[in-house]
Design an enzyme around this catalytic site. Structure first.
Site, PDB file in Angstrom:
ATOM      1  CE  LYS A  69     -10.854 -76.504  36.446  1.00 43.32           C
ATOM      2  NZ  LYS A  69     -11.095 -77.545  35.429  1.00 43.32           N
ATOM      3  CD  GLU A  84       4.496 -70.902  31.431  1.00 48.30           C
ATOM      4  OE1 GLU A  84       4.658 -70.758  30.202  1.00 48.30           O
ATOM      5  OE2 GLU A  84       5.326 -70.521  32.266  1.00 48.30           O
ATOM      6  CB  CYS A 125       1.433 -74.493  24.200  1.00 50.44           C
ATOM      7  SG  CYS A 125       2.674 -75.293  25.224  1.00 50.44           S
ATOM      8  CD  GLU A 164      -3.085 -71.465  21.028  1.00 49.52           C
ATOM      9  OE1 GLU A 164      -4.020 -71.074  21.735  1.00 49.52           O
ATOM     10  OE2 GLU A 164      -2.052 -71.988  21.487  1.00 49.52           O
TER      11      GLU A 164
HETATM   12  P1  NAD Z   1      -8.534 -73.247  28.854  1.00 45.03           P
HETATM   13  O1  NAD Z   1      -8.002 -71.891  29.146  1.00 45.03           O
HETATM   14  O2  NAD Z   1      -9.890 -73.350  28.274  1.00 45.03           O
HETATM   15  O3  NAD Z   1      -8.568 -74.141  30.174  1.00 45.03           O
HETATM   16  C1  NAD Z   1      -7.420 -74.401  30.924  1.00 45.03           C
HETATM   17  C2  NAD Z   1      -7.823 -74.722  32.344  1.00 45.03           C
HETATM   18  O4  NAD Z   1      -8.390 -73.560  32.931  1.00 45.03           O
HETATM   19  C3  NAD Z   1      -8.884 -75.824  32.467  1.00 45.03           C
HETATM   20  O5  NAD Z   1      -8.618 -76.614  33.593  1.00 45.03           O
HETATM   21  C4  NAD Z   1     -10.155 -75.022  32.668  1.00 45.03           C
HETATM   22  O6  NAD Z   1     -11.167 -75.731  33.340  1.00 45.03           O
HETATM   23  C5  NAD Z   1      -9.634 -73.869  33.507  1.00 45.03           C
HETATM   24  N1  NAD Z   1     -10.472 -72.658  33.501  1.00 45.03           N
HETATM   25  C6  NAD Z   1     -11.289 -72.199  32.530  1.00 45.03           C
HETATM   26  N2  NAD Z   1     -11.916 -71.076  32.937  1.00 45.03           N
HETATM   27  C7  NAD Z   1     -11.468 -70.814  34.180  1.00 45.03           C
HETATM   28  C8  NAD Z   1     -11.752 -69.802  35.139  1.00 45.03           C
HETATM   29  N3  NAD Z   1     -12.639 -68.820  34.913  1.00 45.03           N
HETATM   30  N4  NAD Z   1     -11.112 -69.832  36.323  1.00 45.03           N
HETATM   31  C9  NAD Z   1     -10.212 -70.804  36.586  1.00 45.03           C
HETATM   32  N5  NAD Z   1      -9.933 -71.814  35.743  1.00 45.03           N
HETATM   33  C10 NAD Z   1     -10.542 -71.815  34.548  1.00 45.03           C
HETATM   34  O7  NAD Z   1      -7.447 -73.948  27.937  1.00 45.03           O
HETATM   35  P2  NAD Z   1      -7.545 -75.367  27.236  1.00 45.03           P
HETATM   36  O8  NAD Z   1      -8.490 -75.248  26.085  1.00 45.03           O
HETATM   37  O9  NAD Z   1      -7.758 -76.406  28.258  1.00 45.03           O
HETATM   38  O10 NAD Z   1      -6.049 -75.543  26.696  1.00 45.03           O
HETATM   39  C11 NAD Z   1      -5.603 -75.083  25.466  1.00 45.03           C
HETATM   40  C12 NAD Z   1      -4.815 -73.810  25.635  1.00 45.03           C
HETATM   41  O11 NAD Z   1      -3.747 -74.008  26.546  1.00 45.03           O
HETATM   42  C13 NAD Z   1      -4.156 -73.365  24.334  1.00 45.03           C
HETATM   43  O12 NAD Z   1      -4.341 -71.984  24.184  1.00 45.03           O
HETATM   44  C14 NAD Z   1      -2.687 -73.689  24.551  1.00 45.03           C
HETATM   45  O13 NAD Z   1      -1.787 -72.907  23.814  1.00 45.03           O
HETATM   46  C15 NAD Z   1      -2.549 -73.444  26.002  1.00 45.03           C
HETATM   47  N6  NAD Z   1      -1.364 -74.135  26.527  1.00 45.03           N
HETATM   48  C16 NAD Z   1      -0.277 -73.397  26.888  1.00 45.03           C
HETATM   49  C17 NAD Z   1       0.871 -74.029  27.344  1.00 45.03           C
HETATM   50  C18 NAD Z   1       2.088 -73.240  27.766  1.00 45.03           C
HETATM   51  O14 NAD Z   1       2.956 -73.818  28.411  1.00 45.03           O
HETATM   52  N7  NAD Z   1       2.192 -71.977  27.436  1.00 45.03           N
HETATM   53  C19 NAD Z   1       0.903 -75.418  27.440  1.00 45.03           C
HETATM   54  C20 NAD Z   1      -0.228 -76.132  27.046  1.00 45.03           C
HETATM   55  C21 NAD Z   1      -1.361 -75.485  26.600  1.00 45.03           C
END
Ligand code: NAD
Length: 480
Positions: free
Chosen positions: A174, A249, A283, A384
Protein backbone atom coordinates in the site's frame (compact mmCIF):
# COMPACT_ATOMS: atom_id res chain seq x y z
CA UNK A 1 -11.83 12.58 -13.64
CA UNK A 2 -8.98 10.06 -13.80
CA UNK A 3 -9.47 7.11 -11.48
CA UNK A 4 -6.53 5.25 -10.03
CA UNK A 5 -7.29 1.54 -9.56
CA UNK A 6 -6.11 -1.26 -7.34
CA UNK A 7 -3.79 -3.83 -8.95
CA UNK A 8 -4.94 -7.27 -7.83
CA UNK A 9 -4.01 -10.59 -9.42
CA UNK A 10 -2.45 -8.76 -12.35
CA UNK A 11 -5.62 -6.79 -13.11
CA UNK A 12 -6.75 -3.25 -12.42
CA UNK A 13 -9.82 -3.22 -10.18
CA UNK A 14 -12.15 -0.60 -8.76
CA UNK A 15 -12.75 -0.88 -5.01
CA UNK A 16 -15.58 -3.30 -4.22
CA UNK A 17 -17.62 -0.66 -2.39
CA UNK A 18 -17.09 1.88 -5.19
CA UNK A 19 -15.86 4.51 -2.72
CA UNK A 20 -13.19 7.02 -3.77
CA UNK A 21 -10.81 9.52 -2.17
CA UNK A 22 -9.78 12.88 -3.67
CA UNK A 23 -6.17 13.06 -4.82
CA UNK A 24 -4.71 16.58 -4.89
CA UNK A 25 -2.12 18.22 -7.08
CA UNK A 26 -0.32 20.18 -4.34
CA UNK A 27 1.26 22.65 -6.74
CA UNK A 28 -2.17 24.09 -7.61
CA UNK A 29 -4.20 22.89 -4.63
CA UNK A 30 -6.78 21.09 -6.77
CA UNK A 31 -8.17 17.57 -6.94
CA UNK A 32 -6.95 15.95 -10.14
CA UNK A 33 -7.69 12.27 -9.68
CA UNK A 34 -9.55 9.82 -7.47
CA UNK A 35 -8.12 6.84 -5.66
CA UNK A 36 -9.87 3.75 -4.30
CA UNK A 37 -11.02 3.96 -0.71
CA UNK A 38 -10.29 0.26 -0.36
CA UNK A 39 -11.89 -1.84 2.36
CA UNK A 40 -10.99 -5.02 4.21
CA UNK A 41 -12.68 -6.97 1.38
CA UNK A 42 -10.29 -5.48 -1.23
CA UNK A 43 -7.32 -6.35 0.98
CA UNK A 44 -8.72 -9.87 1.35
CA UNK A 45 -8.86 -10.24 -2.44
CA UNK A 46 -5.29 -8.99 -2.71
CA UNK A 47 -4.24 -11.43 -0.01
CA UNK A 48 -5.94 -14.38 -1.73
CA UNK A 49 -4.23 -13.54 -5.03
CA UNK A 50 -0.86 -13.27 -3.27
CA UNK A 51 -1.46 -16.48 -1.37
CA UNK A 52 -2.30 -18.42 -4.56
CA UNK A 53 0.73 -17.02 -6.36
CA UNK A 54 3.15 -17.86 -3.55
CA UNK A 55 3.86 -21.59 -4.16
CA UNK A 56 4.88 -21.01 -7.78
CA UNK A 57 6.77 -17.75 -7.26
CA UNK A 58 8.72 -19.09 -4.28
CA UNK A 59 9.79 -22.12 -6.35
CA UNK A 60 10.63 -20.07 -9.45
CA UNK A 61 14.36 -20.40 -10.18
CA UNK A 62 16.39 -17.49 -8.82
CA UNK A 63 17.68 -16.51 -12.25
CA UNK A 64 14.14 -16.17 -13.57
CA UNK A 65 12.99 -14.06 -10.62
CA UNK A 66 16.10 -11.95 -11.04
CA UNK A 67 15.45 -11.47 -14.79
CA UNK A 68 11.88 -10.27 -14.17
CA UNK A 69 13.01 -7.76 -11.54
CA UNK A 70 15.73 -6.50 -13.86
CA UNK A 71 13.10 -6.09 -16.58
CA UNK A 72 10.97 -3.99 -14.20
CA UNK A 73 14.08 -1.86 -13.54
CA UNK A 74 14.69 -1.28 -17.23
CA UNK A 75 11.03 -0.47 -17.93
CA UNK A 76 11.10 2.13 -15.14
CA UNK A 77 14.11 3.70 -16.85
CA UNK A 78 12.37 3.59 -20.23
CA UNK A 79 9.41 5.41 -18.69
CA UNK A 80 11.53 7.85 -16.70
CA UNK A 81 9.96 10.96 -18.16
CA UNK A 82 6.36 9.89 -17.60
CA UNK A 83 7.04 8.59 -14.08
CA UNK A 84 9.04 11.65 -13.02
CA UNK A 85 6.31 13.99 -14.21
CA UNK A 86 3.66 11.94 -12.45
CA UNK A 87 5.70 12.03 -9.24
CA UNK A 88 6.27 15.79 -9.42
CA UNK A 89 2.56 16.48 -9.99
CA UNK A 90 1.40 14.06 -7.30
CA UNK A 91 3.91 15.08 -4.64
CA UNK A 92 4.83 18.70 -5.40
CA UNK A 93 8.57 17.96 -5.64
CA UNK A 94 10.66 19.61 -8.37
CA UNK A 95 10.56 17.63 -11.61
CA UNK A 96 14.35 17.92 -11.74
CA UNK A 97 14.57 16.03 -8.43
CA UNK A 98 12.10 13.34 -9.50
CA UNK A 99 14.03 12.94 -12.76
CA UNK A 100 17.49 12.80 -11.20
CA UNK A 101 16.77 11.04 -7.90
CA UNK A 102 13.35 9.47 -7.27
CA UNK A 103 12.73 7.53 -10.45
CA UNK A 104 16.34 6.49 -11.21
CA UNK A 105 16.56 5.21 -7.65
CA UNK A 106 13.32 3.23 -8.02
CA UNK A 107 14.85 1.53 -11.05
CA UNK A 108 18.11 0.94 -9.19
CA UNK A 109 16.20 -0.63 -6.29
CA UNK A 110 14.81 -3.33 -8.60
CA UNK A 111 18.13 -3.84 -10.39
CA UNK A 112 20.05 -3.94 -7.11
CA UNK A 113 17.87 -6.70 -5.61
CA UNK A 114 17.73 -8.55 -8.94
CA UNK A 115 21.51 -8.82 -8.58
CA UNK A 116 21.71 -9.19 -4.79
CA UNK A 117 19.47 -12.26 -4.66
CA UNK A 118 21.88 -14.14 -6.95
CA UNK A 119 24.69 -13.49 -4.43
CA UNK A 120 22.70 -14.14 -1.24
CA UNK A 121 23.94 -17.12 0.76
CA UNK A 122 23.41 -18.71 4.14
CA UNK A 123 25.63 -20.13 6.85
CA UNK A 124 26.85 -23.65 7.53
CA UNK A 125 28.32 -24.85 10.84
CA UNK A 126 30.22 -28.05 11.24
CA UNK A 127 29.74 -29.43 14.76
CA UNK A 128 33.26 -30.58 15.33
CA UNK A 129 33.54 -33.84 17.27
CA UNK A 130 29.85 -34.67 16.88
CA UNK A 131 29.98 -35.79 13.26
CA UNK A 132 27.26 -33.38 12.31
CA UNK A 133 26.83 -30.47 10.00
CA UNK A 134 24.29 -27.67 10.30
CA UNK A 135 23.18 -25.46 7.49
CA UNK A 136 20.66 -22.67 7.33
CA UNK A 137 17.88 -22.59 4.79
CA UNK A 138 16.74 -19.04 4.05
CA UNK A 139 13.15 -19.50 2.93
CA UNK A 140 10.65 -16.89 1.77
CA UNK A 141 8.11 -16.02 4.45
CA UNK A 142 4.93 -16.15 2.36
CA UNK A 143 2.62 -13.20 1.83
CA UNK A 144 4.19 -10.01 3.20
CA UNK A 145 2.87 -6.46 3.61
CA UNK A 146 4.75 -3.36 2.42
CA UNK A 147 3.46 0.07 3.50
CA UNK A 148 5.17 3.28 2.43
CA UNK A 149 4.90 7.08 2.95
CA UNK A 150 4.40 10.07 0.64
CA UNK A 151 7.76 11.84 0.70
CA UNK A 152 9.70 9.63 -1.74
CA UNK A 153 6.78 7.70 -3.20
CA UNK A 154 8.10 5.24 -5.82
CA UNK A 155 11.62 5.33 -4.35
CA UNK A 156 10.49 3.95 -0.97
CA UNK A 157 7.70 1.75 -2.35
CA UNK A 158 10.19 -0.08 -4.59
CA UNK A 159 12.81 -0.20 -1.82
CA UNK A 160 10.51 -2.62 0.03
CA UNK A 161 8.84 -4.47 -2.80
CA UNK A 162 12.03 -5.34 -4.68
CA UNK A 163 13.74 -7.32 -1.87
CA UNK A 164 10.44 -8.92 -0.83
CA UNK A 165 9.88 -10.25 -4.36
CA UNK A 166 13.54 -11.13 -4.92
CA UNK A 167 13.48 -13.32 -1.83
CA UNK A 168 10.49 -15.26 -3.20
CA UNK A 169 7.64 -13.71 -1.24
CA UNK A 170 4.40 -12.46 -2.69
CA UNK A 171 3.27 -9.01 -1.67
CA UNK A 172 0.28 -6.93 -0.65
CA UNK A 173 1.54 -3.34 -0.85
CA UNK A 174 0.00 0.00 0.00
CA UNK A 175 1.48 3.34 -1.05
CA UNK A 176 0.50 6.51 0.75
CA UNK A 177 -2.99 7.74 -0.10
CA UNK A 178 -1.42 11.19 -0.50
CA UNK A 179 0.85 10.11 -3.39
CA UNK A 180 -0.61 7.01 -5.10
CA UNK A 181 0.13 7.79 -8.75
CA UNK A 182 3.51 6.18 -9.46
CA UNK A 183 2.57 3.04 -7.51
CA UNK A 184 -0.47 2.81 -9.79
CA UNK A 185 1.75 3.17 -12.88
CA UNK A 186 4.07 0.49 -11.53
CA UNK A 187 1.28 -2.12 -11.90
CA UNK A 188 1.33 -1.84 -15.67
CA UNK A 189 5.13 -2.00 -15.73
CA UNK A 190 5.06 -5.21 -13.68
CA UNK A 191 2.60 -6.80 -16.09
CA UNK A 192 4.75 -5.80 -19.08
CA UNK A 193 7.85 -7.18 -17.34
CA UNK A 194 6.15 -10.58 -17.06
CA UNK A 195 5.65 -10.61 -13.30
CA UNK A 196 3.17 -13.46 -12.79
CA UNK A 197 -0.34 -12.61 -11.65
CA UNK A 198 -0.83 -12.16 -7.92
CA UNK A 199 2.88 -11.90 -7.08
CA UNK A 200 2.52 -8.16 -6.41
CA UNK A 201 -0.81 -6.66 -5.41
CA UNK A 202 -1.18 -2.92 -4.90
CA UNK A 203 -4.00 -1.63 -2.73
CA UNK A 204 -4.85 2.07 -2.49
CA UNK A 205 -6.66 3.66 0.41
CA UNK A 206 -6.48 5.14 3.86
CA UNK A 207 -4.05 3.95 6.48
CA UNK A 208 -6.81 3.58 9.05
CA UNK A 209 -8.82 1.19 6.85
CA UNK A 210 -6.81 -0.39 4.01
CA UNK A 211 -3.50 -0.14 5.91
CA UNK A 212 -5.13 -1.42 9.08
CA UNK A 213 -6.60 -4.41 7.19
CA UNK A 214 -3.09 -5.32 5.99
CA UNK A 215 -1.46 -5.16 9.41
CA UNK A 216 -4.35 -7.06 11.05
CA UNK A 217 -4.49 -9.82 8.43
CA UNK A 218 -3.55 -13.09 10.08
CA UNK A 219 -2.14 -14.53 6.82
CA UNK A 220 0.31 -11.66 6.28
CA UNK A 221 3.33 -12.76 8.26
CA UNK A 222 5.69 -9.82 7.92
CA UNK A 223 5.21 -6.07 7.67
CA UNK A 224 7.78 -3.69 6.27
CA UNK A 225 6.68 -0.16 7.12
CA UNK A 226 8.12 3.29 6.51
CA UNK A 227 6.28 6.27 7.93
CA UNK A 228 5.69 8.25 11.10
CA UNK A 229 6.74 7.14 14.58
CA UNK A 230 3.18 7.25 15.96
CA UNK A 231 1.92 5.01 13.14
CA UNK A 232 4.90 2.70 13.68
CA UNK A 233 4.05 2.34 17.38
CA UNK A 234 0.45 1.51 16.46
CA UNK A 235 1.55 -1.10 13.93
CA UNK A 236 3.87 -2.66 16.50
CA UNK A 237 0.97 -2.91 18.98
CA UNK A 238 -1.24 -4.67 16.42
CA UNK A 239 1.45 -6.93 14.97
CA UNK A 240 3.27 -8.05 18.12
CA UNK A 241 0.53 -10.33 19.56
CA UNK A 242 0.28 -11.96 16.12
CA UNK A 243 4.08 -12.53 16.14
CA UNK A 244 4.56 -10.86 12.79
CA UNK A 245 8.05 -10.01 11.66
CA UNK A 246 8.37 -6.22 11.67
CA UNK A 247 10.67 -3.71 10.04
CA UNK A 248 9.88 -0.13 11.04
CA UNK A 249 11.58 2.87 9.42
CA UNK A 250 10.23 5.89 11.28
CA UNK A 251 10.74 9.60 11.90
CA UNK A 252 13.92 11.54 12.47
CA UNK A 253 15.26 14.82 13.84
CA UNK A 254 18.77 14.59 12.53
CA UNK A 255 21.68 16.74 13.69
CA UNK A 256 24.20 18.43 11.44
CA UNK A 257 27.40 19.05 13.46
CA UNK A 258 29.62 21.63 11.81
CA UNK A 259 33.16 22.15 13.11
CA UNK A 260 35.39 25.13 12.33
CA UNK A 261 38.02 22.89 10.68
CA UNK A 262 35.67 21.56 7.99
CA UNK A 263 35.91 22.10 4.26
CA UNK A 264 33.64 25.13 4.49
CA UNK A 265 32.41 25.59 0.91
CA UNK A 266 31.49 21.94 0.42
CA UNK A 267 29.81 21.91 3.81
CA UNK A 268 27.72 24.95 2.92
CA UNK A 269 26.58 23.54 -0.44
CA UNK A 270 25.65 20.19 1.05
CA UNK A 271 23.99 21.79 4.09
CA UNK A 272 21.60 23.65 1.79
CA UNK A 273 20.59 20.28 0.34
CA UNK A 274 20.43 18.43 3.65
CA UNK A 275 18.19 21.20 5.00
CA UNK A 276 15.79 21.87 2.14
CA UNK A 277 15.92 19.11 -0.50
CA UNK A 278 12.43 17.86 -1.31
CA UNK A 279 11.08 20.83 0.71
CA UNK A 280 12.78 19.33 3.78
CA UNK A 281 10.49 16.31 3.51
CA UNK A 282 13.14 13.59 3.66
CA UNK A 283 13.47 11.51 6.81
CA UNK A 284 17.25 12.00 6.47
CA UNK A 285 17.14 15.80 6.28
CA UNK A 286 19.34 17.45 8.90
CA UNK A 287 16.91 19.77 10.62
CA UNK A 288 19.02 20.62 13.70
CA UNK A 289 22.20 22.44 12.73
CA UNK A 290 24.85 22.95 15.41
CA UNK A 291 27.86 25.09 14.50
CA UNK A 292 31.14 25.53 16.34
CA UNK A 293 31.20 29.06 17.72
CA UNK A 294 34.27 30.48 15.88
CA UNK A 295 32.47 30.10 12.52
CA UNK A 296 28.93 30.62 13.79
CA UNK A 297 28.41 34.22 12.60
CA UNK A 298 30.04 33.58 9.21
CA UNK A 299 27.96 30.44 8.70
CA UNK A 300 24.79 32.27 9.72
CA UNK A 301 25.40 35.01 7.15
CA UNK A 302 26.35 32.67 4.29
CA UNK A 303 23.61 30.14 5.02
CA UNK A 304 20.93 32.83 5.06
CA UNK A 305 22.22 34.26 1.76
CA UNK A 306 22.22 30.85 0.04
CA UNK A 307 18.80 29.98 1.40
CA UNK A 308 17.33 33.25 0.18
CA UNK A 309 18.70 32.48 -3.30
CA UNK A 310 16.68 29.25 -3.58
CA UNK A 311 13.96 29.51 -6.17
CA UNK A 312 10.49 28.55 -5.00
CA UNK A 313 8.08 27.68 -7.77
CA UNK A 314 6.08 25.23 -9.81
CA UNK A 315 7.50 21.70 -9.62
CA UNK A 316 7.43 21.53 -13.41
CA UNK A 317 9.57 24.65 -13.85
CA UNK A 318 13.17 23.64 -14.58
CA UNK A 319 14.58 26.42 -12.40
CA UNK A 320 12.66 25.44 -9.29
CA UNK A 321 14.69 24.43 -6.22
CA UNK A 322 11.78 24.30 -3.78
CA UNK A 323 8.41 22.98 -4.96
CA UNK A 324 5.14 22.64 -3.08
CA UNK A 325 4.63 20.86 0.23
CA UNK A 326 2.70 17.65 -0.17
CA UNK A 327 -0.72 18.61 1.21
CA UNK A 328 -2.70 21.40 2.82
CA UNK A 329 -2.82 19.75 6.28
CA UNK A 330 0.94 19.18 6.13
CA UNK A 331 1.56 22.78 5.03
CA UNK A 332 -0.50 24.02 7.99
CA UNK A 333 1.33 21.70 10.40
CA UNK A 334 4.74 22.96 9.27
CA UNK A 335 3.57 26.59 9.39
CA UNK A 336 2.26 26.11 12.94
CA UNK A 337 5.81 25.36 14.10
CA UNK A 338 7.07 28.55 12.44
CA UNK A 339 4.27 30.50 14.12
CA UNK A 340 5.28 29.06 17.49
CA UNK A 341 8.95 30.00 16.97
CA UNK A 342 8.97 33.13 19.12
CA UNK A 343 7.01 31.48 21.89
CA UNK A 344 9.66 28.72 21.91
CA UNK A 345 12.43 31.30 22.28
CA UNK A 346 13.46 31.15 18.61
CA UNK A 347 14.25 33.95 16.16
CA UNK A 348 13.25 33.58 12.51
CA UNK A 349 16.35 34.57 10.52
CA UNK A 350 14.86 34.08 7.08
CA UNK A 351 11.71 32.71 5.45
CA UNK A 352 8.75 31.90 7.64
CA UNK A 353 5.93 32.72 5.26
CA UNK A 354 3.69 31.23 2.61
CA UNK A 355 4.66 31.93 -1.01
CA UNK A 356 2.26 33.03 -3.69
CA UNK A 357 3.50 31.44 -6.91
CA UNK A 358 2.12 33.19 -9.97
CA UNK A 359 -0.47 31.05 -11.75
CA UNK A 360 -0.42 28.60 -8.81
CA UNK A 361 -2.05 30.79 -6.17
CA UNK A 362 -3.71 27.88 -4.34
CA UNK A 363 -0.57 25.72 -4.21
CA UNK A 364 1.07 24.74 -0.92
CA UNK A 365 4.27 26.79 -1.03
CA UNK A 366 6.36 27.82 1.95
CA UNK A 367 9.62 29.75 2.19
CA UNK A 368 12.66 27.80 3.36
CA UNK A 369 13.03 28.92 6.96
CA UNK A 370 15.97 29.24 9.34
CA UNK A 371 15.26 29.68 13.03
CA UNK A 372 17.97 30.54 15.56
CA UNK A 373 17.30 28.83 18.87
CA UNK A 374 18.91 28.98 22.31
CA UNK A 375 17.09 26.12 24.01
CA UNK A 376 17.94 22.63 22.71
CA UNK A 377 14.85 21.33 24.50
CA UNK A 378 12.31 23.55 22.75
CA UNK A 379 9.68 21.96 20.50
CA UNK A 380 11.42 23.25 17.37
CA UNK A 381 14.49 21.14 18.11
CA UNK A 382 12.67 18.16 19.63
CA UNK A 383 9.75 17.46 17.30
CA UNK A 384 9.90 16.30 13.70
CA UNK A 385 8.59 19.21 11.57
CA UNK A 386 9.29 17.47 8.23
CA UNK A 387 9.29 20.62 6.14
CA UNK A 388 11.67 23.34 4.91
CA UNK A 389 12.47 24.48 8.44
CA UNK A 390 15.81 24.16 10.26
CA UNK A 391 17.12 25.42 13.57
CA UNK A 392 20.65 26.71 14.12
CA UNK A 393 22.59 27.05 17.37
CA UNK A 394 26.29 27.43 18.29
CA UNK A 395 28.33 25.01 20.43
CA UNK A 396 31.71 25.29 22.17
CA UNK A 397 33.17 21.79 22.52
CA UNK A 398 33.07 18.26 21.09
CA UNK A 399 31.34 17.03 24.25
CA UNK A 400 28.67 19.66 23.93
CA UNK A 401 28.14 18.83 20.24
CA UNK A 402 27.74 15.15 21.09
CA UNK A 403 25.31 15.88 23.91
CA UNK A 404 23.24 18.14 21.64
CA UNK A 405 23.20 15.53 18.87
CA UNK A 406 21.92 12.85 21.23
CA UNK A 407 19.40 15.08 22.98
CA UNK A 408 16.32 13.81 21.10
CA UNK A 409 14.03 10.77 21.12
CA UNK A 410 15.01 10.02 17.50
CA UNK A 411 18.15 8.33 16.18
CA UNK A 412 18.00 8.02 12.42
CA UNK A 413 21.04 9.77 10.91
CA UNK A 414 23.50 12.62 11.35
CA UNK A 415 26.20 14.53 9.49
CA UNK A 416 29.55 15.56 10.99
CA UNK A 417 31.69 18.17 9.23
CA UNK A 418 35.33 18.12 10.31
CA UNK A 419 38.76 17.25 8.94
CA UNK A 420 39.87 15.87 12.29
CA UNK A 421 39.86 12.08 11.98
CA UNK A 422 40.02 11.42 15.73
CA UNK A 423 37.08 13.70 16.34
CA UNK A 424 34.94 12.14 13.60
CA UNK A 425 35.74 8.60 14.76
CA UNK A 426 34.92 9.46 18.38
CA UNK A 427 31.65 11.15 17.46
CA UNK A 428 30.66 8.42 14.98
CA UNK A 429 31.08 5.87 17.76
CA UNK A 430 29.02 7.67 20.39
CA UNK A 431 26.30 9.32 18.34
CA UNK A 432 22.98 7.56 18.79
CA UNK A 433 21.95 7.04 15.18
CA UNK A 434 21.69 4.24 12.64
CA UNK A 435 23.55 6.20 9.95
CA UNK A 436 26.51 8.57 10.34
CA UNK A 437 27.85 10.67 7.47
CA UNK A 438 31.22 12.35 7.81
CA UNK A 439 31.77 15.28 5.42
CA UNK A 440 28.76 14.34 3.33
CA UNK A 441 25.02 13.71 3.43
CA UNK A 442 22.71 11.12 1.91
CA UNK A 443 25.49 9.35 0.08
CA UNK A 444 24.03 5.89 -0.29
CA UNK A 445 25.60 2.54 -1.09
CA UNK A 446 22.64 0.15 -1.29
CA UNK A 447 24.65 -2.70 0.25
CA UNK A 448 24.83 -0.89 3.59
CA UNK A 449 22.44 -1.27 6.51
CA UNK A 450 19.80 1.45 6.52
CA UNK A 451 17.62 2.35 9.50
CA UNK A 452 17.37 4.07 12.83
CA UNK A 453 17.70 3.58 16.56
CA UNK A 454 15.57 4.95 19.42
CA UNK A 455 12.17 6.20 18.17
CA UNK A 456 13.40 6.15 14.55
CA UNK A 457 12.62 2.49 14.19
CA UNK A 458 13.40 -1.18 14.54
CA UNK A 459 15.39 -3.29 12.09
CA UNK A 460 17.46 -2.43 9.06
CA UNK A 461 16.83 -2.34 5.34
CA UNK A 462 19.36 -2.43 2.51
CA UNK A 463 21.55 -5.12 0.98
CA UNK A 464 21.46 -8.53 2.61
CA UNK A 465 19.77 -7.01 5.70
CA UNK A 466 16.60 -6.66 3.63
CA UNK A 467 16.93 -10.17 2.20
CA UNK A 468 17.41 -11.52 5.71
CA UNK A 469 14.29 -9.68 6.85
CA UNK A 470 12.23 -11.11 4.02
CA UNK A 471 13.35 -14.70 4.65
CA UNK A 472 12.86 -17.13 7.51
CA UNK A 473 16.02 -18.93 8.61
CA UNK A 474 15.64 -22.65 9.22
CA UNK A 475 18.51 -24.67 10.64
CA UNK A 476 18.98 -28.21 9.35
CA UNK A 477 21.27 -30.49 11.36
CA UNK A 478 22.59 -33.65 9.66
CA UNK A 479 24.36 -36.34 11.68
CA UNK A 480 26.74 -38.46 9.68
P1 NAD B 1 2.30 7.97 8.03
O1 NAD B 1 2.77 7.18 9.19
O2 NAD B 1 1.15 8.88 8.24
O3 NAD B 1 1.87 7.02 6.83
C1 NAD B 1 2.75 6.10 6.25
C2 NAD B 1 1.96 4.99 5.61
O4 NAD B 1 1.29 4.26 6.63
C3 NAD B 1 0.87 5.46 4.64
O5 NAD B 1 0.78 4.58 3.56
C4 NAD B 1 -0.38 5.38 5.50
O6 NAD B 1 -1.57 5.22 4.75
C5 NAD B 1 -0.08 4.14 6.32
N1 NAD B 1 -0.84 4.01 7.58
C6 NAD B 1 -1.34 4.99 8.36
N2 NAD B 1 -2.02 4.45 9.40
C7 NAD B 1 -1.92 3.12 9.27
C8 NAD B 1 -2.43 2.02 10.02
N3 NAD B 1 -3.19 2.17 11.11
N4 NAD B 1 -2.15 0.77 9.60
C9 NAD B 1 -1.39 0.57 8.50
N5 NAD B 1 -0.92 1.56 7.73
C10 NAD B 1 -1.17 2.82 8.11
O7 NAD B 1 3.57 8.74 7.48
P2 NAD B 1 3.63 9.81 6.32
O8 NAD B 1 3.04 11.09 6.85
O9 NAD B 1 3.10 9.22 5.08
O10 NAD B 1 5.21 9.98 6.13
C11 NAD B 1 5.99 10.86 6.85
C12 NAD B 1 6.74 10.14 7.94
O11 NAD B 1 7.51 9.08 7.39
C13 NAD B 1 7.76 11.04 8.64
O12 NAD B 1 7.67 10.83 10.02
C14 NAD B 1 9.09 10.56 8.11
O13 NAD B 1 10.19 10.78 8.95
C15 NAD B 1 8.83 9.11 7.94
N6 NAD B 1 9.80 8.52 7.01
C16 NAD B 1 10.76 7.69 7.50
C17 NAD B 1 11.72 7.16 6.65
C18 NAD B 1 12.79 6.23 7.15
O14 NAD B 1 13.43 5.57 6.33
N7 NAD B 1 13.03 6.14 8.44
C19 NAD B 1 11.68 7.46 5.29
C20 NAD B 1 10.68 8.32 4.83
C21 NAD B 1 9.73 8.84 5.70
Amino acid sequence: MKKILNYINGEFKAPLQDEWIDNYNPSIGEVYSLIPNSSTADVQNAYEAASQAFPTWSETPLEQRSRILAKIASLITENLEQLAKAEAIDNGKPLSLATSVDIPRASTNFQFFADAITQFSSEAHESTGLNAINFTLRQPIGVVGCISPWNLPLYLFSWKIAPALAAGNTVVAKPSEVTPMTAYLLGDICTKAGLPKGVLNIIHGLGSTAGQAIIEHSGIKAISFTGGTTTGAHIARVAAPMFKKLSLELGGKNPNLIFADCDYDTMLDVTIKSSFANQGQICLCNSRIYIERPIYEKFKKDFIAKTKALKIGSPLDNNTNIGALVSKPHLEKVKSYIDAAEQEGGTILCGGDYVNVKGHENGYYLQPTIIEVNDPNCRLTQEEIFGPVVTIMPFDSDDEALALANNVRYGLSCSIWTNNLNRSMHLAKYIQAGIVWVNTWMMRDLRTAFGGTKDSGVGREGGFEALRFFTEPKNVCIKY
